[in-house]
Design a protein around this motif. Structure first.
Motif, PDB file in Angstrom:
ATOM      1  N   ILE A  48       0.881  -1.174   0.000  1.00 11.09           N
ATOM      2  CA  ILE A  48       0.000   0.000   0.000  1.00 11.09           C
ATOM      3  C   ILE A  48       0.917   1.221   0.000  1.00 11.09           C
ATOM      4  O   ILE A  48       1.807   1.341   0.842  1.00 11.09           O
ATOM      5  CB  ILE A  48      -0.883   0.051   1.268  1.00 11.09           C
ATOM      6  N   LYS A  49       0.700   2.136  -0.937  1.00 10.15           N
ATOM      7  CA  LYS A  49       1.530   3.340  -1.019  1.00 10.15           C
ATOM      8  C   LYS A  49       0.719   4.564  -0.641  1.00 10.15           C
ATOM      9  O   LYS A  49      -0.409   4.739  -1.116  1.00 10.15           O
ATOM     10  CB  LYS A  49       2.065   3.528  -2.442  1.00 10.15           C
ATOM     11  N   LEU A  50       1.295   5.415   0.200  1.00  7.53           N
ATOM     12  CA  LEU A  50       0.720   6.713   0.513  1.00  7.53           C
ATOM     13  C   LEU A  50       1.395   7.719  -0.402  1.00  7.53           C
ATOM     14  O   LEU A  50       2.620   7.908  -0.332  1.00  7.53           O
ATOM     15  CB  LEU A  50       0.940   7.074   1.982  1.00  7.53           C
ATOM     16  N   MET A  51       0.622   8.326  -1.274  1.00 11.02           N
ATOM     17  CA  MET A  51       1.134   9.257  -2.278  1.00 11.02           C
ATOM     18  C   MET A  51       0.585  10.656  -2.007  1.00 11.02           C
ATOM     19  O   MET A  51      -0.413  10.818  -1.305  1.00 11.02           O
ATOM     20  CB  MET A  51       0.701   8.813  -3.675  1.00 11.02           C
ATOM     21  N   GLU A  52       1.223  11.654  -2.605  1.00 13.27           N
ATOM     22  CA  GLU A  52       0.743  13.033  -2.504  1.00 13.27           C
ATOM     23  C   GLU A  52       0.744  13.646  -3.895  1.00 13.27           C
ATOM     24  O   GLU A  52       1.754  13.625  -4.592  1.00 13.27           O
ATOM     25  CB  GLU A  52       1.647  13.823  -1.552  1.00 13.27           C
ATOM     26  N   HIS A  53      -0.414  14.154  -4.299  1.00 12.76           N
ATOM     27  CA  HIS A  53      -0.595  14.722  -5.635  1.00 12.76           C
ATOM     28  C   HIS A  53       0.123  16.059  -5.753  1.00 12.76           C
ATOM     29  O   HIS A  53      -0.040  16.946  -4.922  1.00 12.76           O
ATOM     30  CB  HIS A  53      -2.088  14.902  -5.927  1.00 12.76           C
ATOM     31  N   ASP A  54       0.908  16.185  -6.795  1.00 14.14           N
ATOM     32  CA  ASP A  54       1.556  17.457  -7.137  1.00 14.14           C
ATOM     33  C   ASP A  54       1.059  17.891  -8.507  1.00 14.14           C
ATOM     34  O   ASP A  54       0.898  17.064  -9.406  1.00 14.14           O
ATOM     35  CB  ASP A  54       3.084  17.306  -7.169  1.00 14.14           C
ATOM     36  N   THR A  55       0.851  19.175  -8.667  1.00 10.44           N
ATOM     37  CA  THR A  55       0.330  19.694  -9.929  1.00 10.44           C
ATOM     38  C   THR A  55       1.407  19.780 -10.998  1.00 10.44           C
ATOM     39  O   THR A  55       1.200  19.363 -12.131  1.00 10.44           O
ATOM     40  CB  THR A  55      -0.309  21.084  -9.707  1.00 10.44           C
ATOM     41  N   ASP A  62       4.914  18.782 -10.569  1.00 15.19           N
ATOM     42  CA  ASP A  62       5.947  17.751 -10.459  1.00 15.19           C
ATOM     43  C   ASP A  62       5.300  16.375 -10.407  1.00 15.19           C
ATOM     44  O   ASP A  62       4.094  16.259 -10.186  1.00 15.19           O
ATOM     45  CB  ASP A  62       6.759  17.951  -9.167  1.00 15.19           C
ATOM     46  N   PRO A  63       6.099  15.319 -10.557  1.00 16.85           N
ATOM     47  CA  PRO A  63       5.544  13.973 -10.334  1.00 16.85           C
ATOM     48  C   PRO A  63       5.053  13.845  -8.893  1.00 16.85           C
ATOM     49  O   PRO A  63       5.592  14.482  -7.984  1.00 16.85           O
ATOM     50  CB  PRO A  63       6.734  13.047 -10.578  1.00 16.85           C
ATOM     51  N   ASP A  64       4.031  13.032  -8.679  1.00 18.62           N
ATOM     52  CA  ASP A  64       3.496  12.833  -7.336  1.00 18.62           C
ATOM     53  C   ASP A  64       4.575  12.273  -6.414  1.00 18.62           C
ATOM     54  O   ASP A  64       5.456  11.529  -6.841  1.00 18.62           O
ATOM     55  CB  ASP A  64       2.299  11.890  -7.367  1.00 18.62           C
ATOM     56  N   ASP A  65       4.486  12.638  -5.124  1.00 20.63           N
ATOM     57  CA  ASP A  65       5.469  12.210  -4.137  1.00 20.63           C
ATOM     58  C   ASP A  65       5.017  10.930  -3.450  1.00 20.63           C
ATOM     59  O   ASP A  65       3.845  10.782  -3.095  1.00 20.63           O
ATOM     60  CB  ASP A  65       5.649  13.290  -3.054  1.00 20.63           C
ATOM     61  N   LEU A  66       5.961  10.021  -3.231  1.00 18.46           N
ATOM     62  CA  LEU A  66       5.717   8.833  -2.427  1.00 18.46           C
ATOM     63  C   LEU A  66       6.045   9.201  -0.984  1.00 18.46           C
ATOM     64  O   LEU A  66       7.178   9.541  -0.670  1.00 18.46           O
ATOM     65  CB  LEU A  66       6.602   7.669  -2.891  1.00 18.46           C
ATOM     66  N   LEU A  67       5.038   9.155  -0.099  1.00 23.20           N
ATOM     67  CA  LEU A  67       5.241   9.533   1.300  1.00 23.20           C
ATOM     68  C   LEU A  67       5.602   8.337   2.182  1.00 23.20           C
ATOM     69  O   LEU A  67       6.333   8.495   3.155  1.00 23.20           O
ATOM     70  CB  LEU A  67       3.985  10.214   1.856  1.00 23.20           C
ATOM     71  N   ASN A  68       5.062   7.165   1.859  1.00 24.16           N
ATOM     72  CA  ASN A  68       5.347   5.982   2.660  1.00 24.16           C
ATOM     73  C   ASN A  68       4.828   4.748   1.935  1.00 24.16           C
ATOM     74  O   ASN A  68       3.894   4.837   1.131  1.00 24.16           O
ATOM     75  CB  ASN A  68       4.687   6.092   4.036  1.00 24.16           C
ATOM     76  N   THR A  69       5.426   3.603   2.228  1.00 26.42           N
ATOM     77  CA  THR A  69       4.979   2.324   1.700  1.00 26.42           C
ATOM     78  C   THR A  69       4.884   1.341   2.853  1.00 26.42           C
ATOM     79  O   THR A  69       5.811   1.255   3.665  1.00 26.42           O
ATOM     80  CB  THR A  69       5.969   1.778   0.652  1.00 26.42           C
ATOM     81  N   VAL A  70       3.756   0.637   2.949  1.00 27.98           N
ATOM     82  CA  VAL A  70       3.570  -0.392   3.971  1.00 27.98           C
ATOM     83  C   VAL A  70       2.994  -1.635   3.299  1.00 27.98           C
ATOM     84  O   VAL A  70       2.594  -1.587   2.134  1.00 27.98           O
ATOM     85  CB  VAL A  70       2.633   0.073   5.112  1.00 27.98           C
ATOM     86  N   HIS A  71       2.965  -2.732   4.036  1.00 28.45           N
ATOM     87  CA  HIS A  71       2.336  -3.960   3.550  1.00 28.45           C
ATOM     88  C   HIS A  71       1.180  -4.319   4.473  1.00 28.45           C
ATOM     89  O   HIS A  71       1.296  -4.162   5.695  1.00 28.45           O
ATOM     90  CB  HIS A  71       3.352  -5.104   3.482  1.00 28.45           C
ATOM     91  N   SER A  72       0.095  -4.772   3.899  1.00 35.49           N
ATOM     92  CA  SER A  72      -1.043  -5.195   4.706  1.00 35.49           C
ATOM     93  C   SER A  72      -0.668  -6.451   5.490  1.00 35.49           C
ATOM     94  O   SER A  72       0.202  -7.222   5.086  1.00 35.49           O
ATOM     95  CB  SER A  72      -2.269  -5.443   3.823  1.00 35.49           C
ATOM     96  N   ASP A  73      -1.343  -6.657   6.627  1.00 35.74           N
ATOM     97  CA  ASP A  73      -1.074  -7.836   7.446  1.00 35.74           C
ATOM     98  C   ASP A  73      -1.825  -9.051   6.900  1.00 35.74           C
ATOM     99  O   ASP A  73      -2.435  -8.980   5.838  1.00 35.74           O
ATOM    100  CB  ASP A  73      -1.423  -7.571   8.917  1.00 35.74           C
ATOM    101  N   ARG A  74      -1.786 -10.150   7.632  1.00 29.46           N
ATOM    102  CA  ARG A  74      -2.417 -11.394   7.164  1.00 29.46           C
ATOM    103  C   ARG A  74      -3.920 -11.260   6.955  1.00 29.46           C
ATOM    104  O   ARG A  74      -4.509 -11.961   6.148  1.00 29.46           O
ATOM    105  CB  ARG A  74      -2.145 -12.534   8.139  1.00 29.46           C
ATOM    106  N   SER A  75      -4.540 -10.330   7.681  1.00 23.53           N
ATOM    107  CA  SER A  75      -5.985 -10.145   7.530  1.00 23.53           C
ATOM    108  C   SER A  75      -6.331  -9.025   6.547  1.00 23.53           C
ATOM    109  O   SER A  75      -7.492  -8.681   6.367  1.00 23.53           O
ATOM    110  CB  SER A  75      -6.631  -9.860   8.891  1.00 23.53           C
ATOM    111  N   GLY A  76      -5.330  -8.431   5.911  1.00 24.58           N
ATOM    112  CA  GLY A  76      -5.559  -7.368   4.935  1.00 24.58           C
ATOM    113  C   GLY A  76      -5.554  -5.975   5.530  1.00 24.58           C
ATOM    114  O   GLY A  76      -5.712  -4.991   4.822  1.00 24.58           O
TER     115      GLY A  76
END
Length: 101
Positions: free
Chosen positions: A8-15, A17-31
């Motif tokens: 799962i990626k947390l992104m930030e929209h830029d008008t 520039d390319p959008d910024d990647l703020l953080n990346t995580v993985h879902s757990d066993r239950s999603g």
């Protein structure tokens, strides 16, 4: 059906520039997942979640990119924004993109 151990990626929209990647995580066993992030911008930020997945894709080596906007009132809130359950199989509810390798 939950999507366990998925990126799962947390992104930030830029008008301009390319959008910024703020953080990346993985879902757990239950999603489930919890993601936080921050960005220094002149104006207010426009964050969204990005999920790359194969739900509803029938072609081999292809996947969908689903973006989910985070509401403005959730950005500076001291509480967590709970997104609830979403269905990645539903088409036409978002501006999904399909891409093939």
């Amino acid at each position: 059906m939950p999507l366990p151990n998925h990126e799962i990626k947390l992104m930030e929209h830029d008008t301009l520039d390319p959008d910024d990647l703020l953080n990346t995580v993985h879902s757990d066993r239950s999603g489930g997942y919890r993601v936080t992030g921050s960005e220094s911008e002149v104006t207010s930020i426009k964050p969204y979640l990005r999920v790359n997945h194969t739900c509803g894709v029938n072609a081999e080596r292809c996947y969908r990119i689903s973006d989910y906007t985070i509401p403005a009132e959730a950005i500076d809130s001291p509480n967590f924004y709970e997104m609830k359950k979403i269905s990645l199989n539903e088409m036409g509810t978002r501006d999904d993109k399909k891409t093939c390798k």
